[in-house]
Design an enzyme around this catalytic site. Structure first.
Site, PDB file in Angstrom:
ATOM      1  N   ASP A 114      11.026   2.152  25.780  1.00 43.11           N
ATOM      2  CA  ASP A 114      11.372   2.654  24.445  1.00 43.11           C
ATOM      3  C   ASP A 114      12.136   1.619  23.628  1.00 43.11           C
ATOM      4  OD1 ASP A 114      10.151   5.075  24.956  1.00 43.11           O
ATOM      5  OD2 ASP A 114      11.989   6.043  25.645  1.00 43.11           O
TER       6      ASP A 114
ATOM      7  N   ASP B  90      11.724  -3.088  29.566  1.00 41.35           N
ATOM      8  CA  ASP B  90      12.074  -1.730  29.146  1.00 41.35           C
ATOM      9  C   ASP B  90      10.905  -1.188  28.306  1.00 41.35           C
ATOM     10  OD1 ASP B  90      13.742   0.520  28.336  1.00 41.35           O
ATOM     11  OD2 ASP B  90      13.977  -0.519  26.415  1.00 41.35           O
TER      12      ASP B  90
ATOM     13  N   ASP C  64      16.452  -3.618  24.940  1.00 37.68           N
ATOM     14  CA  ASP C  64      17.094  -3.464  23.627  1.00 37.68           C
ATOM     15  C   ASP C  64      18.454  -2.807  23.666  1.00 37.68           C
ATOM     16  OD1 ASP C  64      15.994  -0.937  24.310  1.00 37.68           O
ATOM     17  OD2 ASP C  64      16.035  -0.331  22.216  1.00 37.68           O
TER      18      ASP C  64
HETATM   19 MG   LIG Z   1      15.058   0.909  25.177  1.00 34.82          MG
END
Ligand SMILES: [Mg+2]
Length: 271
Positions: free
Chosen positions: A11, A9, A217
């Site tokens: 961000d 991922d 996340d």
């Molecule tokens: Mg993320």
């Protein structure tokens, strides 16, 4: 020797939350490159947003855009990996693998089923409208508006009527995902599907199984994390980690963002 593939991922994972920097991750990225381990970026961002980052990081591998609804396959990569292009879409420098409906089709279905719903989609907004509701720069808003396979909807009145609209979309194999600011219309696919698709291409090319690693996340990374051998959960800026019963034996990165990414990738490769 074991073959690896790393999916990540962007961000809050490879990129820091606060300044979007990847600087602290560069040593691990260089290590992957030296070992010829593919690094596949997997994001909700658009192709226009991600192409620039791949160029900066000198990544020649495929990347996954718009939450798994479209995969970008660079032409030299397709040639090297001998991928059948009969189901791919030619986009000039790359091939696109759509995992469901393309945006034109999505827009037609959205229009036909809008009824009295009060939403406004990106397709009906000007760049200035998008800047006004996102705070993005002109350049960033322009890139965010160049979409291949999803349509963000700004839905006033707390999304009143969105459940009924989602049911209508379901008939066409589309889903309505609630994000932070927008509702997103997209095909019934996710980051996990794209990871499995790419792993199958790597495995058939190598003629061996590939040890897969993924880092993420948040909730929209879960299916990707569950699709790989080693899942790495990144901490949020407040130090908390996402948890889910379906995650087994996952690693926890020691720090958020790029610095934690570097440590976690090195740890995952040693396992
Ligand atoms: Mg993320």
């Amino acid at each position: 020797m074991t073959k690896f593939a790393v999916f990540t991922d962007l961000d809050g994972t490879l990129l820091n939350h606060h300044d979007y920097s990847y600087q602290d991750a560069l040593p691990a990225i260089a290590n992957l490159r030296a070992r010829h381990i593919p690094l596949i970026l997997v994001s909700s961002k658009t192709r226009a947003e991600m192409a620039h980052l791949c160029q900066e990081l000198d990544i020649q591998d495929p990347y996954v855009c718009e939450n798994g609804s479209v995969i970008v396959l660079p032409k030299p990569w397709v040639q090297q990996f001998n991928v059948d292009t009969s189901t791919l879409t030619d986009a000039g420098e790359c091939w696109l693998a759509f995992r469901g409906a393309a945006r034109d089709e999505i827009l037609t279905i959205v229009k036909a089923n809008k009824g009295e719903c009060p939403f406004v989609g990106f397709a009906d907004m000007t760049v200035e409208d998008v800047i006004a509701c996102t705070g993005l720069s002109h350049e960033a808003a322009t890139k965010a508006m160049q979409r291949d396979a999803t349509e963000p909807l700004l839905w006033p009145q707390d999304g009143a009527g969105s459940e009924e609209f989602a049911r209508k979309l379901g008939v066409y194999n589309l889903q309505l995902l609630k994000g932070g600011r927008f509702y997103h219309v997209m095909a019934n696919c996710d980051k996990g599907d794209s990871v499995r698709y790419l792993l199958s291409l790597y495995q058939s090319y190598y003629g061996a199984s590939v040890h897969s690693i993924a880092l993420g996340d948040s909730q929209n990374d879960l299916k990707m994390l569950k699709a790989v051998d080693t899942a790495v959960v990144m901490p949020h800026p407040d130090g908390s980690y996402m948890s889910d019963k379906g995650l087994i034996g996952e690693l926890h990165a020691p720090y958020p963002g790029a610095k934690g990414w570097r440590y976690a990738v090195e740890q995952a490769l040693q396992q």
